[in-house]
Design an enzyme around this catalytic site. Structure first.
Site, short mmCIF file in Angstrom:
data_model
loop_
_atom_site.label_atom_id
_atom_site.label_comp_id
_atom_site.label_asym_id
_atom_site.label_seq_id
_atom_site.Cartn_x
_atom_site.Cartn_y
_atom_site.Cartn_z
N ASP A 36 0.85 -1.20 0.00
CA ASP A 36 0.00 0.00 0.00
C ASP A 36 0.89 1.25 0.00
O ASP A 36 2.00 1.23 0.53
CB ASP A 36 -0.91 0.02 1.24
CG ASP A 36 -2.18 0.85 1.04
OD1 ASP A 36 -3.27 0.26 1.03
OD2 ASP A 36 -2.06 2.09 0.86
N ASP A 61 3.61 2.48 -4.69
CA ASP A 61 2.63 3.25 -5.46
C ASP A 61 2.35 2.39 -6.69
O ASP A 61 3.24 2.19 -7.53
CB ASP A 61 3.23 4.61 -5.86
CG ASP A 61 2.22 5.48 -6.59
OD1 ASP A 61 1.22 4.92 -7.12
OD2 ASP A 61 2.40 6.70 -6.62
N ASN A 88 -6.04 -4.74 -5.77
CA ASN A 88 -7.24 -4.14 -5.17
C ASN A 88 -7.14 -2.62 -4.98
O ASN A 88 -8.15 -1.94 -4.83
CB ASN A 88 -7.45 -4.87 -3.83
CG ASN A 88 -8.29 -4.13 -2.84
OD1 ASN A 88 -9.51 -4.08 -2.98
ND2 ASN A 88 -7.66 -3.54 -1.83
N TYR A 154 -13.71 6.76 -12.96
CA TYR A 154 -13.71 5.55 -12.12
C TYR A 154 -14.35 4.38 -12.87
O TYR A 154 -13.78 3.29 -12.96
CB TYR A 154 -14.46 5.85 -10.82
CG TYR A 154 -14.51 4.70 -9.84
CD1 TYR A 154 -13.50 4.51 -8.91
CD2 TYR A 154 -15.59 3.81 -9.82
CE1 TYR A 154 -13.55 3.45 -7.99
CE2 TYR A 154 -15.65 2.76 -8.93
CZ TYR A 154 -14.64 2.58 -8.01
OH TYR A 154 -14.70 1.54 -7.11
N THR A 189 -17.30 1.10 4.40
CA THR A 189 -15.88 1.44 4.61
C THR A 189 -15.85 2.80 5.31
O THR A 189 -16.88 3.48 5.42
CB THR A 189 -15.14 1.49 3.27
OG1 THR A 189 -15.83 2.40 2.42
CG2 THR A 189 -15.06 0.13 2.62
N1 NAD Z 1 -15.99 0.51 -0.78
C1 NAD Z 1 -16.86 0.36 -1.75
O1 NAD Z 1 -18.06 0.64 -1.60
C2 NAD Z 1 -16.40 -0.21 -3.08
C3 NAD Z 1 -17.35 -0.45 -4.07
C4 NAD Z 1 -16.94 -0.98 -5.29
C5 NAD Z 1 -15.61 -1.25 -5.52
N2 NAD Z 1 -14.69 -0.99 -4.54
C6 NAD Z 1 -13.29 -1.29 -4.86
O2 NAD Z 1 -12.73 -2.08 -3.83
C7 NAD Z 1 -11.34 -1.78 -3.71
C8 NAD Z 1 -10.98 -1.43 -2.28
O3 NAD Z 1 -11.79 -0.35 -1.85
P1 NAD Z 1 -11.92 0.09 -0.33
O4 NAD Z 1 -13.32 0.48 -0.13
O5 NAD Z 1 -11.29 -0.91 0.55
O6 NAD Z 1 -11.07 1.43 -0.40
P2 NAD Z 1 -10.07 2.09 0.64
O7 NAD Z 1 -9.92 3.51 0.22
O8 NAD Z 1 -10.45 1.77 2.05
O9 NAD Z 1 -8.70 1.31 0.30
C9 NAD Z 1 -7.96 1.56 -0.87
C10 NAD Z 1 -6.49 1.42 -0.51
O10 NAD Z 1 -5.72 1.63 -1.70
C11 NAD Z 1 -4.59 2.40 -1.35
N3 NAD Z 1 -4.09 3.11 -2.53
C12 NAD Z 1 -4.69 4.14 -3.20
N4 NAD Z 1 -3.91 4.56 -4.19
C13 NAD Z 1 -2.78 3.78 -4.16
C14 NAD Z 1 -1.60 3.74 -4.92
N5 NAD Z 1 -1.39 4.59 -5.96
N6 NAD Z 1 -0.67 2.82 -4.62
C15 NAD Z 1 -0.85 1.96 -3.58
N7 NAD Z 1 -1.95 1.97 -2.80
C16 NAD Z 1 -2.90 2.87 -3.09
C17 NAD Z 1 -5.06 3.35 -0.27
O11 NAD Z 1 -3.97 3.83 0.50
C18 NAD Z 1 -6.02 2.46 0.52
O12 NAD Z 1 -5.36 1.82 1.60
C19 NAD Z 1 -11.06 -0.68 -4.72
O13 NAD Z 1 -10.59 -1.25 -5.92
C20 NAD Z 1 -12.42 -0.05 -4.92
O14 NAD Z 1 -12.53 0.61 -6.17
C21 NAD Z 1 -15.05 -0.48 -3.32
#
Ligand code: NAD
Length: 247
Positions: A36, A61, A88, A154, A189
């Protein structure tokens, strides 16, 4: 245990879904690499280790190629191999097209699509070198399949992840490497906790099950795809959305 002896890399594992998946994978016997950009990932790894699991944190990153190369190298140095990737990590963006700057469009595509491609590419290189197969689960979304006003960049990135998954799924099937995507609906979340309750209710109303999903419910679907229980499944997207896309 479903992942006994396996090594798994999870990007975005400091966040809600990634963290829940890292814990479930560890409970199922995997050694996990918490990848992360956020250094909160170190805490996630520490907590797992305190609970007796195998975990390391690697700051990456996902849109930087050298970071991904180092991530896979460190994984192999530490655990000897790579069996599972959960790509993810992602950022959100809700800007309608007429308000979306080119910079934000590029950043969203860079993290959410190019970041998945890079992780997949270097995981595939390692898995092909090992010659014993492997599993990739890509993090997509309901908005890779169903449009919503505002999810311009997105949704475009997530639709790209869906097609990337299909393409890799058919390309590497004969090498014993399965590639699938998970498509979450709206999940409870930290972001949801800061939204006004009427906004959250509007999202809940779009999900026939009548509530937000929990990160652990996505983690269970990812575990299924990553385990031998899904041995005949590749190139597909699994909706975990309380019925959102079935309407
Ligand atoms: N939460 C929802 O409702 C939801 C719905 C549909 C899809 N998703 C997808 O599920 C996945 C996880 O989502 P989440 O809700 O846990 O989000 P979150 O924001 O809690 O976690 C995302 C993580 O990705 C990390 N991140 C962001 N940019 C980065 C980069 N450039 N390099 C490395 N790390 C990076 C962040 O630091 C964070 O820890 C994502 O792909 C999101 O699009 C989430």
């Amino acid at each position: 245990m479903k992942l006994s002896g396996k090594t798994a890399v999870i990007t975005g594992a400091a966040g809600g879904i990634g963290q829940a998946t890292a814990r479930l994978f560890a409970q199922e016997g995997a050694s996990v690499v918490i990848a992360d950009f956020s250094e909160a990932g170190q805490e996630v790894a520490n907590r797992l280790k305190e609970d007796g699991y195998q975990a390391i944190y690697e700051k990456v990153d996902v849109k930087v190629e050298e970071d991904i190369q180092k991530l896979i190298e460190r994984t192999v140095q530490t655990y000897g191999k790579l069996d599972i990737l959960f790509a993810n990590a992602a950022v959100t963006n809700d800007d309608p097209a007429d308000e979306l700057s080119l910079e934000k469009w590029r950043r969203t595509l860079d993290v959410n699509l190019t970041g998945v491609f890079l992780a997949d590419k270097y995981a595939l290189i390692q898995m092909l070198k090992q010659g014993t197969g492997g599993v990739i689960v890509n993090g997509a979304s309901i908005h890779g399949h169903a449009a919503k006003a505002g999810v311009t960049a997105y949704g475009s990135a997530k639709a790209g992840v869906v097609m990337l998954t299909q393409t890799l799924g058919i390309q590497y099937a004969n090498k014993g490497i399965r590639v699938n995507a998970v498509c979450p609906g709206y999940i409870e979340t930290p972001l949801m906790k800061v939204l006004p309750s009427e906004e959250v209710q509007k999202l809940i109303d779009l999900q026939p099950i009548g509530r937000l999903g929990r990160p652990e419910e996505i983690a269970k679907a990812v575990l299924f795809l990553a385990s031998d229980d899904a041995s005949f499944i590749t190139g597909t997207s699994l909706m975990v959305d309380g019925g959102y896309t079935a309407r």
